[in-house]
Design a protein around this motif. Structure first.
Motif, mmCIF file in Angstrom:
data_model
loop_
_atom_site.group_PDB
_atom_site.id
_atom_site.type_symbol
_atom_site.label_atom_id
_atom_site.label_comp_id
_atom_site.label_asym_id
_atom_site.label_seq_id
_atom_site.Cartn_x
_atom_site.Cartn_y
_atom_site.Cartn_z
ATOM 1 N N VAL A 1 40.838 46.777 77.508
ATOM 2 C CA VAL A 1 41.258 48.031 76.907
ATOM 3 C C VAL A 1 41.481 47.542 75.441
ATOM 4 O O VAL A 1 40.942 48.553 74.755
ATOM 5 N N ALA A 2 41.831 46.671 75.128
ATOM 6 C CA ALA A 2 42.061 46.448 73.599
ATOM 7 C C ALA A 2 40.494 46.255 73.086
ATOM 8 O O ALA A 2 40.240 46.864 71.588
ATOM 9 N N SER A 3 39.453 45.867 73.658
ATOM 10 C CA SER A 3 38.166 45.617 72.979
ATOM 11 C C SER A 3 37.651 46.916 73.200
ATOM 12 O O SER A 3 36.720 47.245 72.226
ATOM 13 N N ALA A 4 37.681 47.815 74.184
ATOM 14 C CA ALA A 4 37.403 49.046 74.177
ATOM 15 C C ALA A 4 37.741 49.788 72.904
ATOM 16 O O ALA A 4 37.164 50.520 72.275
ATOM 17 N N ILE A 5 39.178 49.610 72.729
ATOM 18 C CA ILE A 5 39.792 50.459 71.488
ATOM 19 C C ILE A 5 38.974 50.102 70.258
ATOM 20 O O ILE A 5 38.590 50.677 69.406
#
Lengths: 315, 298
Positions: free
Chosen positions: A138-142
Motif C-alpha cells: 500500500v505504501a509503495s502504491a501511494i
C-alpha cells in the motif's frame, strides 16, 4: 499397530518381550507425533482441504450468499468461456507474468552477482537493494501513484530532464501493464536476490580455479560453472515467481482499479470483484479453479522441463 | 556486468588485503563501484522521494525542478495527517493483529516442525509431502470458502480471521524451516534427556526450543513483516473504520483527493517506518532466514 500383531511370529520369547516394549514406545511416540502435528493437520483440513472441496462444489452452483446455493451444473464453466472479461483478465495476467518473471529474475541475478563481489560497503548496497521489497504494497502504491503522475510526477520530470518524451504510465492502456512490470522490478533486490546470493556463495571456488586452469574466460565460467550450479535455485525462483505473479492484485486494485480500458484488469482483481463486490460466489469459484489449473499446469510443465536443464550435484 | 563477476571474485579478496595490482584491475573496480552507487540510488529513489515529500510544505511539493531537501522541514505534517484519518488507531490495530499472528506462527510452527523432524509415526512421509505441496498452492482457490466459513461463525469485522489461522501450523514454509533446523541437531541430545526421564514435551520445550532460537527469530521477523504488509485479508474481513489495519486504512491515501501529496507520503511513511526499523535490527536474521529458505531450491 502393525508391528504389535507381527511380534508373536518373531519366535523367541525374550526377543518378543523386548520388541513388545519397544513397540509400546513406538506407539507412544506415534501418538505424540500426531499430537505435535495436530495443529497443522487441523489447519490443513479447515483452511486448505475443506475450502478446496467446498470451492470445487461452489464452482457448479449459483450463490449470492443470501439465497441458498443453487446447482447449475456446467453453466459456470460455459460462462467462463463466454465472458470476455475472463479472456481480457487472463491475457493481462499472462502479459504481466511473462514479462515480469523473466525480467525480474534476470535483474535479481545481476544484483546478486554484483553483491557477491568483495567490496567496501557491500552490506549497505545490499540493504539499499533489499529495502524496496520490504515496503508495504500500500505504501509503495501511494508513492508510485505520486511519482508516476503524468503532469507533476517525478518520473516525467526525469524523462523531460534527459530529453525523452513524457509517458502516461498507468493512465494509458498502452503503457499501463508495462508500468506494472517496471514497478515489480523495483522489488528485484528482495528475497529472490538473497536466494541467488546464497546459491552463488555455495559454489565451491575450486570449480572456478579448475575452469581457469582449463583456460575458460569469465563468460565461459559464468555459463559453464555459475549457471549449472545455480540452476536448482533458479528453478525454485522461477516456479515461485510464476505462482506469485499469476496472483497479482494489490497494485492494480489500488492504483488503476483495472483501468484504463480494462488494461490492468488482472484475473485475481476480476475474481475479487465477482466474489466480494457482486457476491457471485459460485461463478467466482469457478474462475478461481480455472486460474488454479493454469498455475498448476505451468508448475508441472516447469518441473518436467527442469529435468533437462537443472543440474543436481551427485544426482 | 555478468562477465566481470566470476573472475573478479578472487582477486578482489586478495586486493582488500593490500599489494598493488595491474591497472585494468583498478579500472574494473572503479566501474563496479559506480554501478553499485547508481543502482543503489535508483532503488532508493522512491523511498527517498516519499520521505522528502512527506516533510515539505504544500508549496514545495510541486516544485520543478524537484526539491530533495525540504526547507523548512515540516515535521508537523506527521501530526497533521493524524487529524485526517485515525492513523494511530489503525497502527495499534495492526500491532495487535501482527503480534498475535506472529506469536501463533512461532508456537505452532516449532511444535509441528518438532513432530515432523523427531517423532516417527505412520504416514509421516505422506503428510510431510502434503505439507510441501501446499507451499505451491495458490491461495486464491481457498479464499472464497474460507471467507464463507468465517462469515458463518460470525467472525467478519473482527481480527480473528487474520490471527487464528496462524495458530494452526503457522504456514508450510515455516514448518519446513523449523524441521530442517531440528534435523541438524544431533539425536544424542534427545536420547540423553530421555534417559533422564524427559518425555517429548520436555524435550521440545527445554532442549529444542532454546537451540532453535536463531531460526525462530528469522521466522518471527518474516511473519511480522508478512502480517504487517498484508492487504487482501484485511480488505475482505474488516469493514468498520475503527477496526481497519493501517495497510487497509491507507487505501484511501493512494488518490490524493483526501489530503495532499505531502500528507499522503507522511501516512505511507507511518506504514513503512516499522519495516525499516525491523530490518536494521534484524538484518542478520533476514539474510540468514532467506538463505535457509534457499535450501528449498535443492
Amino acid at each position: 499397530m502393525a508391528t504389535v500383531t507381527r511380534v508373536p511370529q518373531a519366535g523367541m520369547l525374550a526377543k518378543a518381550a523386548g520388541k513388545r516394549r519397544r513397540s509400546k514406545l513406538a506407539i507412544r511416540e506415534a501418538i505424540d507425533g500426531y499430537i505435535f502435528i495436530f495443529p497443522w493437520l487441523l489447519g490443513f483440513i479447515l483452511w486448505t482441504a475443506g475450502p478446496m472441496l467446498a470451492s470445487l462444489w461452489l464452482a457448479f452452483t449459483r450463490w449470492n450468499l443470501f439465497m441458498p446455493p443453487e446447482w447449475v451444473g456446467l453453466e459456470n464453466i460455459r460462462q467462463l468461456f463466454a465472458d470476455r472479461f475472463v479472456g481480457i483478465s487472463l491475457w493481462n495476467t499472462a502479459y504481466y507474468t511473462f514479462l515480469s518473471v523473466p525480467l525480474g529474475i534476470i535483474a535479481s541475478l545481476i544484483l546478486a552477482l554484483l553483491c557477491v563481489q568483495e567490496m567496501y560497503g557491500r552490506a549497505w548496497f545490499r540493504t539499499f537493494f533489499y529495502m524496496p521489497s520490504l515496503t508495504p504494497a500500500v505504501a509503495s502504491a501511494i508513492v508510485w501513484f505520486w511519482i508516476l503522475n503524468p503532469e507533476v510526477g517525478l518520473a516525467n520530470m526525469v524523462l523531460k530532464a534527459i530529453g525523452l518524451p513524457p509517458s502516461q504510465w498507468i493512465w494509458s492502456a498502452k503503457t499501463s501493464k508495462a508500468t506494472f512490470v517496471l514497478m515489480s522490478l523495483w522489488g528485484a533486490g528482495g528475497n529472490r536476490m538473497i536466494i541467488f546470493l546464497a546459491g552463488l556463495q555455495n559454489i565451491p571456488q575450486s570449480l572456478y580455479e579448475a575452469a581457469q586452469i582449463d583456460g575458460a574466460n569469465a563468460w565461459a565460467q559464468f555459463w559453464h560453472v555459475t549457471m549449472p550450479m545455480l540452476s536448482p535455485v533458479m528453478l525454485f525462483n522461477v516456479v515461485m515467481g510464476i505462482i506469485g505473479s499469476f496472483q497479482v492484485f494489490t497494485g492494480a486494485f489500488l492504483m488503476t482499479a483495472g483501468g484504463p480500458a480494462n488494461s490492468t484488469l488482472f484475473t485475481v482483481l476480476y475474481l475479487y470483484r465477482l466474489a466480494f463486490e457482486q457476491f457471485n460466489m459460485g461463478y467466482a469459484s469457478s474462475l478461481a479453479w480455472l486460474l488454479f489449473f493454469i498455475i498448476l499446469g505451468f508448475t508441472i510443465i516447469q518441473l518436467r522441463l527442469a529435468e533437462t536443464w537443472v543440474y543436481y550435484e551427485g544426482g | 556486468m555478468a562477465t566481470a563477476t566470476a573472475t573478479e571474485m578472487q582477486p578482489a579478496k586478495r586486493a582488500l588485503g593490500g599489494r598493488l595490482k595491474p591497472w585494468p584491475y583498478y579500472v574494473k573496480r572503479f566501474f563496479l563501484y559506480i554501478i553499485m552507487l547508481v543502482l543503489s540510488a535508483i532503488f532508493m529513489v522512491p523511498l527517498a522521494w516519499m520521505l522528502s515529500t512527506s516533510l515539505k510544505t504544500q508549496g514545495q511539493v510541486f516544485a520543478n525542478p524537484p526539491i530533495w531537501i525540504p526547507r523548512p522541514i515540516m515535521w508537523q505534517n506527521y501530526i497533521e495527517v493524524l487529524s485526517v484519518a485515525p492513523i494511530l488507531r489503525w497502527l495499534s490495530n495492526t500491532f495487535i493483529v501482527t503480534v498475535s499472528a506472529t506469536l501463533g506462527t512461532l508456537v505452532s510452527s516449532s511444535m509441528v516442525g518438532f513432530g515432523f523432524a523427531r517423532l516417527r509415526f505412520p504416514g509421516r512421509g505422506f503428510l510431510f509431502g502434503l505439507l510441501l505441496a501446499t507451499m505451491m498452492l495458490p491461495g486464491i482457490v481457498t479464499m472464497i470458502p474460507t471467507f464463507i466459513l468465517f462469515k458463518t461463525i460470525n467472525w467478519l469485522d473482527t481480527f480473528l480471521p487474520l490471527i487464528v489461522p496462524s495458530y494452526f501450523g503457522g504456514g508450510a514454509y515455516n514448518i519446513f524451516l523449523v524441521r530442517q533446523f531440528y534435523l541438524t541437531i544431533p539425536t544424542d541430545f534427545d536420547d540423553a534427556a530421555r534417559i533422564d526421564g524427559a518425555n517429548n514435551w520436555t524435550i521440545w520445550l527445554r532442549i529444542m526450543l532454546p537451540l532453535n532460537a536463531p531460526v525462530l527469530t528469522a521466522i518471527g521477523i518474516f511473519s511480522f513483516v508478512g502480517h504487517w504488509n498484508e492487504f487482501m485479508g484485511p480488505l475482505i474481513y474488516l469493514f468498520s473504520e475503527e477496526k481497519k489495519t493501517l495497510a487497509l486504512g491507507l487505501r484511501a491515501f493512494v488518490d490524493p483527493y483526501l489530503a495532499s501529496y505531502h500528507l499522503n507520503m507522511a501516512a505511507a511513511f507511518y506504514l513503512t517506518l516499522p519495516m525499516i526499523i525491523i530490518f536494521f535490527f534484524g538484518q542478520r536474521y533476514f539474510l540468514k532466514g532467506v538463505v535457509m529458505t534457499g535450501i528449498t531450491g535443492r
